[in-house]
Design an enzyme around this catalytic site. Structure first.
Site, PDB file in Angstrom:
ATOM      1  N   GLY A   9      10.117 -10.366   4.719  1.00 33.87           N
ATOM      2  CA  GLY A   9       9.028  -9.401   4.836  1.00 33.87           C
ATOM      3  C   GLY A   9       8.340 -10.808   6.098  1.00 33.87           C
ATOM      4  O   GLY A   9       8.840 -11.446   6.907  1.00 33.87           O
ATOM      5  N   CYS A  10       6.899 -11.079   6.355  1.00 32.45           N
ATOM      6  CA  CYS A  10       6.546 -11.151   7.504  1.00 32.45           C
ATOM      7  C   CYS A  10       6.823 -12.881   6.792  1.00 32.45           C
ATOM      8  O   CYS A  10       6.364 -13.383   5.718  1.00 32.45           O
ATOM      9  CB  CYS A  10       4.875 -11.461   7.999  1.00 32.45           C
ATOM     10  N   LEU A  11       7.217 -13.885   8.075  1.00 35.18           N
ATOM     11  CA  LEU A  11       7.497 -15.554   7.798  1.00 35.18           C
ATOM     12  C   LEU A  11       6.214 -16.231   7.240  1.00 35.18           C
ATOM     13  O   LEU A  11       6.559 -17.362   6.553  1.00 35.18           O
ATOM     14  CB  LEU A  11       8.293 -15.870   8.949  1.00 35.18           C
ATOM     15  N   ASP A  83       4.372  -4.800   6.836  1.00 32.15           N
ATOM     16  CA  ASP A  83       4.885  -4.783   7.746  1.00 32.15           C
ATOM     17  C   ASP A  83       6.347  -4.435   6.688  1.00 32.15           C
ATOM     18  O   ASP A  83       7.484  -4.168   6.336  1.00 32.15           O
ATOM     19  CB  ASP A  83       5.759  -6.587   7.105  1.00 32.15           C
TER      20      ASP A  83
END
Length: 158
Positions: A9-11, A83
């Site tokens: 998902g979002c880093l 996300d």
């Protein structure tokens, strides 16, 4: 020191979580397995990822996978939390074939292995994310994150 790349998902959240794990030396936000060498192009198939450098004397691939599975939904395709999209898929990448074998072994030994959709592939391309994405939640702890705050900071030394 060895390195492996985690996409979950979002880093921002993945980096914040991974950087505090025992045995992890450094982390860096980036893009795995796209087709370009720049962050300034249209989407090229990459997965947002975190380059994770670790000491194999302090933490094993199986232990890193267990930590990683704390923060992902391993059954979700192209989605983690809010996300959504191919760049938010879950995956583990490495240039070291032994790492990939260990990741596959970890997954295959789980009772739920048939439902797991985590991509496990050789790293073919890596691009470091722009500076604004590096250590984002360290610099802006109230920014968006799909990982619940308590879990995000579970291993952070206070």
């Amino acid at each position: 020191m060895e390195e492996i790349y985690f996409a979950g998902g979002c880093l921002w959240g993945v980096q914040e979580f991974m950087k505090h794990l025992p045995g992890v030396i450094t982390t860096e936000s980036g893009r795995a397995n796209g087709t370009t060498n720049t962050t300034q192009s249209d989407y090229d198939g990459y997965a947002e990822c975190v380059r994770t450098q670790f000491d194999p004397q302090q933490v094993t691939i199986a232990q890193l996978m267990a930590y990683f599975f704390e923060i992902i939904d391993p059954y979700s395709v192209n989605k983690q939390g809010d996300d959504v999209g191919e760049k938010y898929r879950t995956g583990v990448y490495s240039v070291n074939p032994s790492h990939l074998e260990q990741v596959k072994a970890y997954i295959s030994e789980r009772e739920d292995c048939a439902k797991i959709v985590v991509e496990v592939l050789a790293l073919s391309n890596y691009v470091k994310s722009d500076d604004e994405h590096q250590d984002r939640l360290t610099r802006f702890p109230n920014d968006y994150c799909h990982i619940p705050f308590g879990l995000l900071n579970k291993y952070k030394k206070q």
